[in-house]
Design an enzyme around this catalytic site. Sequence first.
Site, PDB file in Angstrom:
ATOM      1  N   GLY A  29       0.816  -1.215   0.000  1.00  0.00           N
ATOM      2  CA  GLY A  29       0.000   0.000   0.000  1.00  0.00           C
ATOM      3  C   GLY A  29       0.841   1.253   0.000  1.00  0.00           C
ATOM      4  O   GLY A  29       2.016   1.227   0.385  1.00  0.00           O
TER       5      GLY A  29
ATOM      6  N   GLY B  32       0.648   5.467   1.077  1.00  0.00           N
ATOM      7  CA  GLY B  32      -0.077   6.544   1.736  1.00  0.00           C
ATOM      8  C   GLY B  32       0.574   7.866   1.399  1.00  0.00           C
ATOM      9  O   GLY B  32       1.541   7.919   0.625  1.00  0.00           O
ATOM     10  N   GLY B  33       0.042   8.933   1.982  1.00  0.00           N
ATOM     11  CA  GLY B  33       0.574  10.255   1.706  1.00  0.00           C
ATOM     12  C   GLY B  33       1.988  10.428   2.243  1.00  0.00           C
ATOM     13  O   GLY B  33       2.756  11.244   1.743  1.00  0.00           O
TER      14      GLY B  33
ATOM     15  N   VAL C   3       3.944   1.093   2.326  1.00  0.00           N
ATOM     16  CA  VAL C   3       3.914  -0.046   3.253  1.00  0.00           C
ATOM     17  C   VAL C   3       4.245  -1.307   2.472  1.00  0.00           C
ATOM     18  O   VAL C   3       3.709  -1.547   1.389  1.00  0.00           O
ATOM     19  CB  VAL C   3       2.516  -0.184   3.922  1.00  0.00           C
ATOM     20  CG1 VAL C   3       2.529  -1.313   4.947  1.00  0.00           C
ATOM     21  CG2 VAL C   3       2.097   1.120   4.573  1.00  0.00           C
TER      22      VAL C   3
ATOM     23  N   LYS D 251       6.587  -0.009   7.222  1.00  0.00           N
ATOM     24  CA  LYS D 251       6.222   1.271   6.617  1.00  0.00           C
ATOM     25  C   LYS D 251       7.487   2.114   6.483  1.00  0.00           C
ATOM     26  O   LYS D 251       8.175   2.389   7.469  1.00  0.00           O
ATOM     27  CB  LYS D 251       5.183   1.999   7.479  1.00  0.00           C
ATOM     28  CG  LYS D 251       4.733   3.314   6.849  1.00  0.00           C
ATOM     29  CD  LYS D 251       3.439   3.820   7.406  1.00  0.00           C
ATOM     30  CE  LYS D 251       2.962   5.028   6.625  1.00  0.00           C
ATOM     31  NZ  LYS D 251       1.666   5.512   7.084  1.00  0.00           N
TER      32      LYS D 251
ATOM     33  N   ASP E 134      -6.626  11.985   9.939  1.00  0.00           N
ATOM     34  CA  ASP E 134      -6.953  11.564   8.564  1.00  0.00           C
ATOM     35  C   ASP E 134      -7.807  10.296   8.573  1.00  0.00           C
ATOM     36  O   ASP E 134      -7.496   9.314   7.900  1.00  0.00           O
ATOM     37  CB  ASP E 134      -5.655  11.339   7.778  1.00  0.00           C
ATOM     38  CG  ASP E 134      -5.911  11.209   6.282  1.00  0.00           C
ATOM     39  OD1 ASP E 134      -6.995  11.636   5.818  1.00  0.00           O
ATOM     40  OD2 ASP E 134      -5.034  10.669   5.576  1.00  0.00           O
TER      41      ASP E 134
END
Lengths: 275, 122
Positions: free
Chosen positions: A32, A34-35, A39, A54, A137
């Site tokens: 994945g 993210g901003g 990950v 991460k 978030d």
Amino acid sequence: MHLSDSVLDHLRQVVALPDLTGTRYELESEIGRGGLGVVYAARDIQLNRRVALKVMDAALTGEAELIARLEHPGIVPIHETGTLPDGRIFYAMKLVAGSRLDLYLDASQSVAERLRVIRRVGEALAYAHSHGVIHRDLKPQNLLVGEFGEIYVMDWGVDRVAGTPAFRAPEPRLDQRSDIYSLGALLAFVLPRAAPPALEAISQKAMSADPTARYPDVPALLADIARFEDGLPVQAWSEPLWHRLRRFGSRNAVLLWLVAAYAAVKFLLFFLRNL
Amino acid sequence: MNKILVGLLFGLILGALDGATAAFYPETRGLVGGIMVGSSLKGMLVGLLSGWFARKVQSTMWGVLLGSALGLLFAYLVAANDVINGRHPYLEVMTPGFVVGAIVGFLTQRMGTPVAAIKGEV
């Protein structure tokens, strides 16, 4: 030498992968983005177990320290933090098998199940707030539903996170009430199209533009949801009389049937006697 | 309020109201006071046992079933010992007794504090 596009793509991907030299982890695959980072699934060679790794885009240690302070069933535990040879920060955490909330929820999920998800998220959020941590978030993409229905709130925010427009509170300076706004937006997101008006009112109250008009804290919002589930009036909505009667009827259906049966018996006895 | 007290209270009230309906019948109108007292005692007995049961078992269905069975049993005992116009009023006493018992059984399940909560408070 001529390299095909696919080979070039592969080389680009390999170059982009983090260098885990000097760590106890072996990279498996990307799971994945993210901003603030990517990950990966990785293997902890020392303990021979799979973990989620991460890797932060910037040198941000705050997020890991933030989450490491939190021990809650709804928050993915951090095993370790470290620095890669290129200076980027990484942290290893429990690898959770499951699906993102937006993918988990489909038309077949009942309102009760949808509310259970909100309750679990709210509990994790309330716990974090009690430790002075805010999420910043909260959105379906940051929520994971595990194999056994357990809910994990991920990607706890750091100062740089701007939030996702549909779930972000309008005020510029985010605080605990901003998370309440996001939880209200999340409630609106998980509700089916023809949701009960009481639940819509709870969501609307949590999403008030004025932070002081929202619930004072997450437990207050969860308590209103619990009232709805118990068939009681919710704080967010002054329901019309007909609705109140209908709620009373559905909450006390057995009692009303018994009283009606008693009245019917008495009438029957009275008229049978006069035949 | 504990469940036994709930049972006693609702047994008393509903029993008294059920007994008061005797005023609709000319042959029992003069006896309505005594019938109300007897019906209240019957209701309280059903309430006591239903309340005790509700402390042990938390199930609306079983509460209603036990309450109605107790209501039917005590109503039978009352009707068997009563003679109006030369016959036992089984139908007139047992059918409402059955339903009132069911209501008392239901209320003891739905209202009052369960034992676990009472112990937790100590």
